[in-house]
Design an enzyme around this catalytic site. Structure first.
Site, PDB file in Angstrom:
ATOM      1  CG  ASP A 139     -27.873   1.271  33.324  1.00  0.00           C
ATOM      2  OD1 ASP A 139     -27.088   0.860  34.197  1.00  0.00           O
ATOM      3  OD2 ASP A 139     -28.085   2.475  33.119  1.00  0.00           O
ATOM      4  CG  HIS A 146     -30.690   8.136  40.522  1.00  0.00           C
ATOM      5  ND1 HIS A 146     -30.339   9.320  39.913  1.00  0.00           N
ATOM      6  CD2 HIS A 146     -31.243   7.368  39.545  1.00  0.00           C
ATOM      7  CE1 HIS A 146     -30.664   9.270  38.618  1.00  0.00           C
ATOM      8  NE2 HIS A 146     -31.209   8.101  38.378  1.00  0.00           N
ATOM      9  NE  ARG A 156     -40.168   5.059  55.680  1.00  0.00           N
ATOM     10  CZ  ARG A 156     -39.536   4.119  54.980  1.00  0.00           C
ATOM     11  NH1 ARG A 156     -39.113   3.021  55.578  1.00  0.00           N
ATOM     12  NH2 ARG A 156     -39.316   4.278  53.687  1.00  0.00           N
ATOM     13  CD  GLU A 214     -28.385   8.074  34.737  1.00  0.00           C
ATOM     14  OE1 GLU A 214     -28.209   6.857  34.498  1.00  0.00           O
ATOM     15  OE2 GLU A 214     -29.498   8.593  34.914  1.00  0.00           O
ATOM     16  CD  GLU A 216     -25.563   3.759  35.549  1.00  0.00           C
ATOM     17  OE1 GLU A 216     -25.513   2.522  35.353  1.00  0.00           O
ATOM     18  OE2 GLU A 216     -26.481   4.488  35.123  1.00  0.00           O
ATOM     19  CG  ASP A 249     -26.972   5.183  31.552  1.00  0.00           C
ATOM     20  OD1 ASP A 249     -27.021   5.110  30.319  1.00  0.00           O
ATOM     21  OD2 ASP A 249     -27.979   5.138  32.291  1.00  0.00           O
ATOM     22  NE  ARG A 253     -30.686  12.808  33.274  1.00  0.00           N
ATOM     23  CZ  ARG A 253     -30.478  11.609  33.794  1.00  0.00           C
ATOM     24  NH1 ARG A 253     -31.269  10.586  33.453  1.00  0.00           N
ATOM     25  NH2 ARG A 253     -29.500  11.405  34.641  1.00  0.00           N
ATOM     26  CD  GLN A 256     -34.049   9.319  31.329  1.00  0.00           C
ATOM     27  OE1 GLN A 256     -33.032  10.008  31.283  1.00  0.00           O
ATOM     28  NE2 GLN A 256     -34.402   8.653  32.403  1.00  0.00           N
ATOM     29  CE  LYS A 268     -31.231   6.553  31.295  1.00  0.00           C
ATOM     30  NZ  LYS A 268     -30.391   7.075  32.359  1.00  0.00           N
ATOM     31  CB  THR A 272     -22.936   2.866  27.768  1.00  0.00           C
ATOM     32  OG1 THR A 272     -24.341   2.989  27.548  1.00  0.00           O
ATOM     33  CG2 THR A 272     -22.666   2.496  29.218  1.00  0.00           C
ATOM     34  CB  THR A 373     -27.479   7.241  38.932  1.00  0.00           C
ATOM     35  OG1 THR A 373     -27.862   7.241  37.558  1.00  0.00           O
ATOM     36  CG2 THR A 373     -26.752   8.522  39.250  1.00  0.00           C
ATOM     37  CD  GLU A 387     -29.457  12.036  41.859  1.00  0.00           C
ATOM     38  OE1 GLU A 387     -29.302  12.100  43.081  1.00  0.00           O
ATOM     39  OE2 GLU A 387     -29.011  11.107  41.160  1.00  0.00           O
TER      40      GLU A 387
END
Ligand code: MN
Length: 442
Positions: A139, A146, A156, A214, A216, A249, A253, A256, A268, A272, A373, A387
């Protein structure tokens, strides 16, 4: 890069009527490959058309897949691994023949239509299974949006990421054994975590309190392996991509962030989820886009990951969506929790393949590579709850709120590629329902 050919012709319609609806995921221009179990228990491979599947073994037996299509069809029967090993040229020959067979008003309609009872299966009557055994799963993590969501923007106006994210497509090796097909229930894991988000404080073992998803995309690789020690150069990388799927995925958290010393591990590998159909790179050819345009001040693309062709059309314009169906919701009260697009990815799938093999690591058919993600710059494009909840809990249509997933919640991923002048194609669904954790003391 697959070029455009008559199989992409937007004028093509199928005599399978359900394939011609404007909302259909599987029009005759798509023709994705998948594997399924029939009601009698037999495992078959097939190609989606509308709400039906062409059973490849049955079509072979009916004598409808001859000529250049015969060898790839035979290789695909039983398990798609054989077709993946043949690579894109074989899949392309099979696609061309299937497109001709399913074409309304074509010279093969009479023969194919006469065999329709034998070669077509209703998708509603079968159980989709993984298209092939996953050989390896890696992955990646290639959206700067993300990574930057929690750290903010620099002067910027660009997402703040550790420098490595703009020098290579960051990734880790995941677990093939926990990749499951859409519809498979997913169990909340037990693990070691702390009360504080971010992994500070004293840890304890128990049901993950911050279970996340997530959104993906996954790439299935095809063609021969690159031998150990022999990298795949960027010019050759696109042809190693066989096709794409949706990929969730599932991310714990709490686990993780506490364990994250050598990178993701138990946070993780709980599960999946992938969508069952492999949408080929050839089917996606009309939806190619330029690679991500690097903002001024970003480092240049490293030479070994740079090719004109990949920069020109190594990206993909695929609209992606995540829905949450809260547990116990009356009727269909899905909340759209993310709408994003694959073109926000900072690196292309070809660059991921080249990077992954750049140290000589061998990759090959049956390998699955997750993109990471797929978040875009706007908060509505945040493709995970970590997020999306930065400004507080999400409000759902049934009145519930969510910081994280609750037991019984279902996450549904969908994807659709469209472009003026072409027939849109879809990916089906990657769906999973979160089940309660096992008793941590048992
Ligand atoms: Mn991920």
């Amino acid at each position: 890069m697959p070029s455009l050919n008559p199989t992409h012709d937007p004028a093509r319609r199928s005599w399978v009527a359900s394939a011609n609806h404007s909302e259909a995921d599987f029009p005759i221009q798509n023709l994705p490959f998948g594997r399924f179990r029939r009601r009698d228990g037999e495992v078959r491979t097939g190609v989606a058309i509308g709400d039906r599947i062409v059973d490849l073994a049955a079509a072979l037996a009916a004598g409808l897949l001859d000529g250049a299509a015969r060898a790839p069809a035979e290789a695909a029967v039983g398990d798609l691994r054989g077709l993946l090993e043949l690579g894109n040229a074989g899949a392309s020959a099979l696609r061309a023949r299937l497109s001709a067979l399913l074409l309304a008003g074509g010279p093969d309609q009479a023969a194919a239509g006469a065999a329709a009872d034998r070669i077509l299966v209703a998708q509603a009557e079968v159980e989709m299974i993984l298209p092939t055994t996953v050989r390896q799963f890696s992955d990646m993590c290639v959206s700067t949006f993300h990574i930057g969501r929690l750290s903010g923007n620099d002067d910027r106006g660009q997402p703040i990421c550790p420098p490595v994210f703009r020098t290579l497509p960051v990734g880790y090796d995941g677990r093939a054994t926990s990749v499951v097909v859409s519809g498979t229930p997913v169990r909340r894991p037990n693990g070691l975590w702390t009360e504080q988000v971010g992994g500070t404080g004293d840890p304890r073992f128990g049901p993950e309190p911050r279970q996340d998803y997530e959104l993906e995309m996954g790439a299935w690789l095809g063609g021969p392996d690159n031998p150990l020690g022999e990298p795949t150069r960027i010019a050759a990388a696109a042809d190693r991509l066989f096709g794409l799927c949706l990929l969730n995925d599932w991310s714990a958290r709490g686990i993780q962030f506490w364990e994250n010393m050598l990178g993701p591990f138990l946070g993780k590998s709980l599960a999946t989820t992938v969508s069952p159909w492999i949408v080929t790179m050839e089917a996606l050819a009309p939806f190619r886009a330029a690679a991500f345009q690097r903002p001024a001040g970003d480092p240049p693309v490293p030479a070994h990951l740079l090719s004109d062709a990949d920069q020109r059309d190594g990206g993909l314009d695929i609209a992606l969506e995540a829905r949450l169906r809260p547990h116990g919701a009356a009727g269909k009260q899905d909340a759209v929790i993310c709408r994003t697009n694959f073109r926000h990815m900072y690196w292309t799938f070809a660059q991921m393949v080249t990077h992954h093999s750049s140290n000589g690591c061998s990759l090959g058919p049956g390998d699955l590579i997750g993109s990471g993600t797929c978040s875009g710059p706007a908060l509505a494009e945040a493709a995970c709850l970590l997020e999306a909840n930065v400004e507080g809990p999400l409000s759902l249509p049934n009145g519930d709120t969510r910081l994280w997933l609750a037991d019984g919640d279902t996450v549904i991923l969908r994807g659709r590629a469209s472009r003026d002048g072409y027939v849109p194609i879809g990916f089906g669904e990657a769906t999973g329902r979160l089940m309660p954790a096992p008793d941590p003391a048992a």
